[in-house]
Design a protein around this motif. Structure first.
Motif, PDB file in Angstrom:
ATOM      1  N   VAL A 113       0.700  -1.245  -0.121  1.00 47.38           N
ATOM      2  CA  VAL A 113      -0.041   0.113   0.048  1.00 47.38           C
ATOM      3  C   VAL A 113       0.771   1.053   0.009  1.00 47.38           C
ATOM      4  CG1 VAL A 113      -1.533   1.355   1.303  1.00 47.38           C
ATOM      5  CG2 VAL A 113      -1.827  -1.106   1.065  1.00 47.38           C
ATOM      6  N   ASP A 114       1.805   1.314   0.795  1.00 47.69           N
ATOM      7  CA  ASP A 114       2.642   2.499   0.809  1.00 47.69           C
ATOM      8  C   ASP A 114       3.307   2.584  -0.715  1.00 47.69           C
ATOM      9  OD1 ASP A 114       2.191   2.557   3.609  1.00 47.69           O
ATOM     10  OD2 ASP A 114       4.340   2.012   4.064  1.00 47.69           O
ATOM     11  N   GLU A 115       3.555   1.714  -1.380  1.00 42.46           N
ATOM     12  CA  GLU A 115       4.089   2.145  -2.790  1.00 42.46           C
ATOM     13  C   GLU A 115       3.226   2.691  -3.635  1.00 42.46           C
ATOM     14  OE1 GLU A 115       6.155   2.225  -6.354  1.00 42.46           O
ATOM     15  OE2 GLU A 115       7.083   2.317  -4.027  1.00 42.46           O
ATOM     16  N   GLN A 116       1.836   2.042  -3.465  1.00 42.79           N
ATOM     17  CA  GLN A 116       0.403   2.552  -4.282  1.00 42.79           C
ATOM     18  C   GLN A 116       0.285   4.256  -3.874  1.00 42.79           C
ATOM     19  OE1 GLN A 116       0.263   0.630  -6.775  1.00 42.79           O
ATOM     20  NE2 GLN A 116       1.576  -0.719  -5.845  1.00 42.79           N
ATOM     21  N   LEU A 117       0.504   4.411  -2.548  1.00 46.19           N
ATOM     22  CA  LEU A 117       0.254   5.597  -1.872  1.00 46.19           C
ATOM     23  C   LEU A 117       1.542   6.652  -2.526  1.00 46.19           C
ATOM     24  CD1 LEU A 117      -1.018   4.898   1.599  1.00 46.19           C
ATOM     25  CD2 LEU A 117      -2.367   6.069  -0.162  1.00 46.19           C
ATOM     26  N   ARG A 118       2.679   6.285  -2.424  1.00 43.54           N
ATOM     27  CA  ARG A 118       3.630   7.008  -3.036  1.00 43.54           C
ATOM     28  C   ARG A 118       3.398   7.348  -4.497  1.00 43.54           C
ATOM     29  NH1 ARG A 118       7.146   4.308   0.407  1.00 43.54           N
ATOM     30  NH2 ARG A 118       7.277   2.458  -1.003  1.00 43.54           N
ATOM     31  N   ARG A 119       2.935   6.541  -5.367  1.00 46.57           N
ATOM     32  CA  ARG A 119       2.692   6.548  -6.779  1.00 46.57           C
ATOM     33  C   ARG A 119       1.541   7.686  -6.970  1.00 46.57           C
ATOM     34  NH1 ARG A 119       1.400   1.090  -9.014  1.00 46.57           N
ATOM     35  NH2 ARG A 119       1.154   2.553 -11.022  1.00 46.57           N
ATOM     36  N   LEU A 120       0.562   7.343  -5.952  1.00 48.80           N
ATOM     37  CA  LEU A 120      -0.728   8.281  -6.337  1.00 48.80           C
ATOM     38  C   LEU A 120      -0.195   9.568  -5.867  1.00 48.80           C
ATOM     39  CD1 LEU A 120      -3.606   8.517  -6.914  1.00 48.80           C
ATOM     40  CD2 LEU A 120      -4.157   8.139  -4.381  1.00 48.80           C
ATOM     41  N   ARG A 122       2.504  11.070  -6.184  1.00 48.13           N
ATOM     42  CA  ARG A 122       3.409  11.878  -7.336  1.00 48.13           C
ATOM     43  C   ARG A 122       2.436  12.728  -8.224  1.00 48.13           C
ATOM     44  NH1 ARG A 122       7.105   7.373  -6.320  1.00 48.13           N
ATOM     45  NH2 ARG A 122       6.018   6.403  -8.183  1.00 48.13           N
ATOM     46  N   SER A 123       1.420  12.034  -8.454  1.00 46.01           N
ATOM     47  CA  SER A 123       0.360  12.833  -9.458  1.00 46.01           C
ATOM     48  C   SER A 123      -0.621  13.881  -8.542  1.00 46.01           C
ATOM     49  CB  SER A 123      -0.091  12.031 -10.404  1.00 46.01           C
ATOM     50  OG  SER A 123      -0.724  10.760  -9.695  1.00 46.01           O
ATOM     51  N   THR A 124      -0.878  13.259  -7.659  1.00 45.04           N
ATOM     52  CA  THR A 124      -1.968  14.038  -6.854  1.00 45.04           C
ATOM     53  C   THR A 124      -1.720  14.434  -5.478  1.00 45.04           C
ATOM     54  OG1 THR A 124      -3.615  12.888  -8.299  1.00 45.04           O
ATOM     55  CG2 THR A 124      -4.562  14.027  -6.470  1.00 45.04           C
ATOM     56  N   PRO A 125      -0.677  15.238  -5.225  1.00 43.83           N
ATOM     57  CA  PRO A 125      -0.001  15.414  -3.850  1.00 43.83           C
ATOM     58  C   PRO A 125      -1.226  15.666  -2.671  1.00 43.83           C
ATOM     59  CG  PRO A 125       1.094  16.781  -5.689  1.00 43.83           C
ATOM     60  CD  PRO A 125      -0.239  16.435  -6.235  1.00 43.83           C
ATOM     61  N   ASN A 126      -2.324  16.009  -3.157  1.00 39.79           N
ATOM     62  CA  ASN A 126      -3.355  16.402  -1.919  1.00 39.79           C
ATOM     63  C   ASN A 126      -4.375  14.990  -1.908  1.00 39.79           C
ATOM     64  OD1 ASN A 126      -4.706  16.581  -4.389  1.00 39.79           O
ATOM     65  ND2 ASN A 126      -6.251  18.348  -3.663  1.00 39.79           N
ATOM     66  N   ALA A 127      -3.988  13.914  -2.436  1.00 41.71           N
ATOM     67  CA  ALA A 127      -4.697  12.756  -2.284  1.00 41.71           C
ATOM     68  C   ALA A 127      -4.943  12.436  -0.506  1.00 41.71           C
ATOM     69  CB  ALA A 127      -4.227  11.564  -2.946  1.00 41.71           C
ATOM     70  N   ASP A 128      -6.204  12.267  -0.199  1.00 38.84           N
ATOM     71  CA  ASP A 128      -6.541  11.876   0.971  1.00 38.84           C
ATOM     72  C   ASP A 128      -7.927  10.888   0.974  1.00 38.84           C
ATOM     73  OD1 ASP A 128      -8.436  13.725   0.899  1.00 38.84           O
ATOM     74  OD2 ASP A 128      -7.366  15.242   2.104  1.00 38.84           O
ATOM     75  N   ALA A 129      -8.473  10.764   2.406  1.00 35.47           N
ATOM     76  CA  ALA A 129      -9.557  10.049   2.557  1.00 35.47           C
ATOM     77  C   ALA A 129     -10.928  10.663   1.833  1.00 35.47           C
ATOM     78  CB  ALA A 129      -9.757   9.604   4.052  1.00 35.47           C
ATOM     79  N   GLN A 130     -10.804  11.949   1.933  1.00 31.59           N
ATOM     80  CA  GLN A 130     -12.071  12.740   1.553  1.00 31.59           C
ATOM     81  C   GLN A 130     -12.117  12.990  -0.040  1.00 31.59           C
ATOM     82  OE1 GLN A 130     -14.070  14.149   3.579  1.00 31.59           O
ATOM     83  NE2 GLN A 130     -12.650  13.260   4.941  1.00 31.59           N
ATOM     84  N   ASN A 131     -10.914  12.608  -0.906  1.00 29.76           N
ATOM     85  CA  ASN A 131     -10.978  12.434  -2.091  1.00 29.76           C
ATOM     86  C   ASN A 131     -10.594  11.328  -2.956  1.00 29.76           C
ATOM     87  OD1 ASN A 131      -8.258  13.012  -2.153  1.00 29.76           O
ATOM     88  ND2 ASN A 131      -8.265  15.021  -2.499  1.00 29.76           N
ATOM     89  N   SER A 132     -10.319  10.317  -2.214  1.00 28.98           N
ATOM     90  CA  SER A 132      -9.704   9.147  -2.771  1.00 28.98           C
ATOM     91  C   SER A 132     -10.386   7.872  -2.178  1.00 28.98           C
ATOM     92  CB  SER A 132      -8.104   8.968  -2.609  1.00 28.98           C
ATOM     93  OG  SER A 132      -7.401  10.174  -2.854  1.00 28.98           O
TER      94      SER A 132
END
Length: 381
Positions: A113-120, A122-132
């Motif tokens: 999961v940490d690897e997938q979050l790092r990849r996400l 990189r393209s969406t720096p504000n990704a969090d539980a509200q928008n993902s």
């Protein structure tokens, strides 16, 4: 933001594999897709499906699985392929795959999961539980859904995970997940999706617990096998509780009267797959010795789903897309009650794309006889 130009749904039930896949691909084609999701009957030539999808969608994440029925713009069908493409203008997606599920350890989930979050990020720096949110497809015969779901959800934290277990009609022989150009068993794939559009994660079930309690007194959790209930042979005691002869037990009884377990104040369905000649019961979910369950009582399945979608619409407006994972046992119940057409209309009205599954995932819990999913709207409310 309007999502009308961001989402392309497709559904084909043409009998020939190549014609069906080509019709599906034409329907979901768009200029700059971020992700393709599809759900395909194993009655098609899946090697040919894989070849054509890889040819049509190069350098693009494409994720899918075999099914026990397909849901799409044409409603609820068998022997079809359904799915959706999401535009980069409204969605960011990263996909990771876990092969050899039988070797997976619960502690492996964090690194994945940490690897997938790092990849996400990189393209969406504000990704969090509200928008993902996270979506998983997994081999429905792997017996690994519990540990994979729990491990990934723990690592995801507040970002919620939903998903479905692949099927193969009613054969229960071989279920497959597609990623990176191939269908494979013993595989799970998870996609992280971030979007500015509103969305709601949901779990819909039409059962409530009765006062009839039972205790699992002997079980083999690794095989999802319950051998004793209340100190008696499991099939015999279940049959007594629902008032039918043990030798008359069938898939219709299991669909009509599942069992419920309470987890953190919420009821989750624990459905039976089959009764065995030795008097044991095989479940769709792992069952531990000592667990207390209750016999379920059914509510009206149509009224229940209509009310649930009404609540979703009240929260975020009409869905532009609903990704749905609907248990095979719900499908069997609809068939038994003659409700296929009504259920298809409800799914079509809410722009549902998905599959009939061998199990569903919801926020870290593997469930059955449930509809889980995510509804994505047009504008923030």
């Amino acid at each position: 933001m309007s999502s009308g130009h961001l989402i392309r749904m497709g559904h084909s039930n043409r009998p020939q594999t190549l014609e069906a896949v080509q019709a599906f691909c034409d329907a979901i084609q768009q200029p700059d897709p971020a992700l393709v999701l599809f759900f395909c009957s194993d009655a098609y030539d899946l090697d040919l499906v894989a070849t054509e999808l890889a040819r049509r969608f190069t350098d693009l994440p494409v994720l899918g699985c075999s099914t026990a029925g397909e849901i799409g713009p044409m409603g609820c069908l068998d022997h079809s392929i359904s799915g959706v493409s999401l535009s980069r203008a409204g969605f960011t997606a990263t996909v990771g795959c876990i092969d050899s599920l039988h070797e997976f350890e619960v502690t492996d989930g964090k690194a994945f999961v940490d690897e997938q979050l790092r990849r996400l990020n990189r393209s969406t720096p504000n990704a969090d539980a509200q928008n993902s949110f996270a979506l998983m497809l997994i081999d429905g015969l792997s017996l690994a859904e519990e540990k994979i779901t729990r491990s990934l959800q723990n690592a995801l934290g507040r970002i919620r995970l939903i998903g479905g277990s692949a099927g193969d009609g009613m054969d229960f022989s071989k279920t497959l997940v597609y990623w990176n150009g191939t269908f494979q068993s013993d595989r799970a794939a998870m996609v992280l999706i971030s979007t500015p559009l509103p969305f709601r994660i949901f779990k819909i079930q039409h059962f409530r617990p009765t006062s009839e309690r039972l205790v699992v007194t002997a079980a083999d959790m690794s095989k999802r096998l319950v051998t004793e209930i209340n100190g008696l042979p499991a099939a015999q005691e279940y049959a007594r509780l629902i008032g039918v002869p043990v030798d008359a037990l069938s898939a219709e009884h299991f669909a009509a009267v599942p069992l419920l377990v309470l987890i953190d104040g919420t009821s989750y369905t624990r459905s039976i797959q089959k009764a065995n000649p030795d008097g044991s019961l095989t479940f769709f979910c792992a069952i531990e010795e000592g667990i207390v369950m209750r016999v379920a009582q059914s509510e009206d399945i149509l009224s229940n789903i209509q009310q649930s979608f009404a609540e979703i619409r009240a929260q975020m407006g009409p869905p532009a897309l609903t990704l749905g994972f609907d248990c095979i046992l719900r499908k069997l119940e609809n068939q038994r009650l003659g409700l296929n057409s009504d259920m298809s209309s409800i799914f079509q009205h809410h722009h549902t794309v998905g599959l009939n599954t061998y199990g569903e995932q919801y926020c870290g819990v593997h469930v059955t006889q449930t509809l889980t999913g995510v509804a994505i709207g047009d504008a923030r409310v």
